[in-house]
Design an enzyme around this catalytic site. Sequence first.
Site, PDB file in Angstrom:
ATOM      1  CE  LYS A  22      -1.688   1.880   4.151  1.00 32.02           C
ATOM      2  NZ  LYS A  22      -1.450   2.968   4.262  1.00 32.02           N
ATOM      3  CG  ASN A  23       2.623   2.562   3.629  1.00 32.14           C
ATOM      4  OD1 ASN A  23       1.463   2.774   3.617  1.00 32.14           O
ATOM      5  ND2 ASN A  23       3.140   2.351   4.776  1.00 32.14           N
ATOM      6  CB  CYS A 116      -3.905  11.177  11.621  1.00 34.44           C
ATOM      7  SG  CYS A 116      -3.312   9.479  11.817  1.00 34.44           S
ATOM      8  NE  ARG A 121       0.533  10.040  10.093  1.00 27.75           N
ATOM      9  CZ  ARG A 121       0.369   8.819   9.369  1.00 27.75           C
ATOM     10  NH1 ARG A 121      -0.615   8.245   9.796  1.00 27.75           N
ATOM     11  NH2 ARG A 121       1.212   8.371   8.613  1.00 27.75           N
ATOM     12  CG  ASP A 306       3.297   1.230   9.432  1.00 27.21           C
ATOM     13  OD1 ASP A 306       3.227   2.249  10.212  1.00 27.21           O
ATOM     14  OD2 ASP A 306       3.443   1.522   8.213  1.00 27.21           O
ATOM     15  NE  ARG A 398      -6.236   4.193   6.048  1.00 19.54           N
ATOM     16  CZ  ARG A 398      -5.554   4.107   6.989  1.00 19.54           C
ATOM     17  NH1 ARG A 398      -5.590   4.182   8.033  1.00 19.54           N
ATOM     18  NH2 ARG A 398      -4.152   4.399   6.652  1.00 19.54           N
TER      19      ARG A 398
HETATM   20  C1  UD1 Z   1       4.344   6.699   6.337  1.00 20.47           C
HETATM   21  C2  UD1 Z   1       3.769   5.503   6.170  1.00 20.47           C
HETATM   22  C3  UD1 Z   1       2.991   5.076   7.395  1.00 20.47           C
HETATM   23  C4  UD1 Z   1       4.469   4.947   8.610  1.00 20.47           C
HETATM   24  C5  UD1 Z   1       5.337   5.985   8.609  1.00 20.47           C
HETATM   25  C6  UD1 Z   1       6.669   5.696   9.255  1.00 20.47           C
HETATM   26  C7  UD1 Z   1       2.820   5.834   4.083  1.00 20.47           C
HETATM   27  C8  UD1 Z   1       1.476   6.129   3.287  1.00 20.47           C
HETATM   28  N1  UD1 Z   1       2.613   5.665   5.487  1.00 20.47           N
HETATM   29  O1  UD1 Z   1       3.676   7.608   7.175  1.00 20.47           O
HETATM   30  O2  UD1 Z   1       2.364   3.832   7.344  1.00 20.47           O
HETATM   31  O3  UD1 Z   1       3.978   4.557   9.749  1.00 20.47           O
HETATM   32  O4  UD1 Z   1       5.637   6.402   7.156  1.00 20.47           O
HETATM   33  O5  UD1 Z   1       7.368   4.471   9.060  1.00 20.47           O
HETATM   34  O6  UD1 Z   1       3.694   5.593   3.433  1.00 20.47           O
HETATM   35  N2  UD1 Z   1       6.570  14.513  10.891  1.00 20.47           N
HETATM   36  C9  UD1 Z   1       6.686  15.864  11.136  1.00 20.47           C
HETATM   37  N3  UD1 Z   1       6.756  16.742  10.112  1.00 20.47           N
HETATM   38  C10 UD1 Z   1       6.466  16.313   8.668  1.00 20.47           C
HETATM   39  C11 UD1 Z   1       6.334  14.987   8.317  1.00 20.47           C
HETATM   40  C12 UD1 Z   1       6.368  14.016   9.695  1.00 20.47           C
HETATM   41  O7  UD1 Z   1       6.949  16.034  12.350  1.00 20.47           O
HETATM   42  O8  UD1 Z   1       6.498  17.244   7.840  1.00 20.47           O
HETATM   43  C13 UD1 Z   1       6.793  13.468  12.090  1.00 20.47           C
HETATM   44  C14 UD1 Z   1       5.392  12.566  11.994  1.00 20.47           C
HETATM   45  O9  UD1 Z   1       4.714  13.457  12.858  1.00 20.47           O
HETATM   46  C15 UD1 Z   1       5.931  11.205  12.653  1.00 20.47           C
HETATM   47  C16 UD1 Z   1       7.282  11.105  12.075  1.00 20.47           C
HETATM   48  O10 UD1 Z   1       7.892  12.561  11.533  1.00 20.47           O
HETATM   49  O11 UD1 Z   1       5.784  11.325  13.948  1.00 20.47           O
HETATM   50  C17 UD1 Z   1       7.398   9.974  10.974  1.00 20.47           C
HETATM   51  O12 UD1 Z   1       6.561  10.663   9.676  1.00 20.47           O
HETATM   52  P1  UD1 Z   1       6.755  10.008   8.411  1.00 20.47           P
HETATM   53  O13 UD1 Z   1       7.715   9.164   8.118  1.00 20.47           O
HETATM   54  O14 UD1 Z   1       6.406  11.439   7.460  1.00 20.47           O
HETATM   55  O15 UD1 Z   1       5.434   9.248   8.176  1.00 20.47           O
HETATM   56  P2  UD1 Z   1       4.230   9.253   6.796  1.00 20.47           P
HETATM   57  O16 UD1 Z   1       4.870   9.634   5.650  1.00 20.47           O
HETATM   58  O17 UD1 Z   1       3.098  10.067   7.275  1.00 20.47           O
END
Ligand code: UD1
Length: 419
Positions: A22-23, A116, A121, A306, A398
Amino acid sequence: MSVLEVEGGRRLTGEIDIQGAKNSSLPILAATLLSGEKQIIHNCPQLSDVDAAVKILEYLGCTVKREEHTLEIDPGSVSRWDIPEDLMREMRSSIVFLGAILARMGKALLSMPGGCELGPRPIDLHLDALRKLGVTIEDEHGYLQCKAEDGLHSAKVILAFPSVGATENILLASVLAKGTTVISNAAQEPEIIDLADFLNRCGAKVRGAGKSTIVIDGVERLHAAEHAVIPDRIVAATYLCCGAITGGELLLKHVNPNDLESMIPFFEEMGATISAGHHSVYLKAPSVLKSVRSIRTMPYPGFPTDAQAPFMSVLTVANGSSMFVENIFENRYKHVPELCRMGADIKVEGRVCVVNGISRLTGAVVRAEDLRGGAALIVAGLKAQGKTVIRNIHHIDRGYEKIEDSIMQIGGMIRRMEE
Ligand code: UD1
């Protein structure tokens, strides 16, 4: 409302084919916007999140045809640059469309992705990086108004944290930008490599994906390509957890064992035999598992956040105490109260969680609060005495394609019912 009813106590044995990730599918679907030519994506799982991504592509003006796990996307007539609020709400990861829409249309209008189930997030890293690439961003009444008036240009971006989504957005925004973009402290997840592989098939010049520095030489245009999405390592880990907790014996097929490397040693520590084949993983678990010392979630190649919840379910019935430290998301223990309803002995203190193994879980009515936490309740239900009814299963849908069929196929008793 649909629920899943799991009858515990059966040993799972047999073979399972692992679905596409999915990701990976979501950013790759966003990437199909970047050329004006038809793209063919194979091994795309049938999931509500993928359906939401398809709705966004269609809204923007793409024609999408689906046959089983293959999607054919024609982005030739893309004419819109906004994503309406209801589509943004349907899937938080729709933020990954931002970089692609900007690259294709030079502007984008998106409603702010709401909070979320995993905590706030934020998307500050995405937005700061896009600003460096020449995007002006205004946040008005909950909408992000983004413009790259003079086109996107290259930049040196240093991420404060290796965010998966931010790395994907930068890749999507920079492949068509003028000049060479460098991402430092980039996320190294296999899904990033998959996205870069797809982009390179379309004619992009991305080097270093899977390492902490990614270099993107901007190209003028991208062309048609065909690509197969990688197997879903988290789905694979979830089924291994189903096998482990039931003292089962499973062969997972169509997996990349390398992508599971951070998790395999924990199954060994629990006392299971686990071995990797070419595109397969074999697991045989004892009837009573041992606890593990500690599982700390980290960015790849560390233990994935995850997989934290499904592993926790397994360890609720291990002999001894195990500790978890959740380092990625603030609020990722929502499955704990549900597991406790089933009799588990778990204490949470901030990011740390201690699981004291018990001899028996008992079936209960529980609620999926998020995707992986929901899957963890299935894992627990397979071991629990009696019936477990899981509500709110739209979260599970999902990310897991026909999960009840896969589990029935290896001897589990689970059915979807209307309540
Ligand atoms: C992706 C995955 C999710 C997985 C996560 C971490 C998808 C669709 N989802 O989510 O399943 O759990 O990676 O491996 O691929 N953060 C910030 N600012 C930002 C972006 C992120 O502070 O602009 C923080 C988030 O709040 C979180 C951490 O960074 O605490 C990790 O987030 P991120 O790696 O961005 O995860 P996602 O891409 O949302």
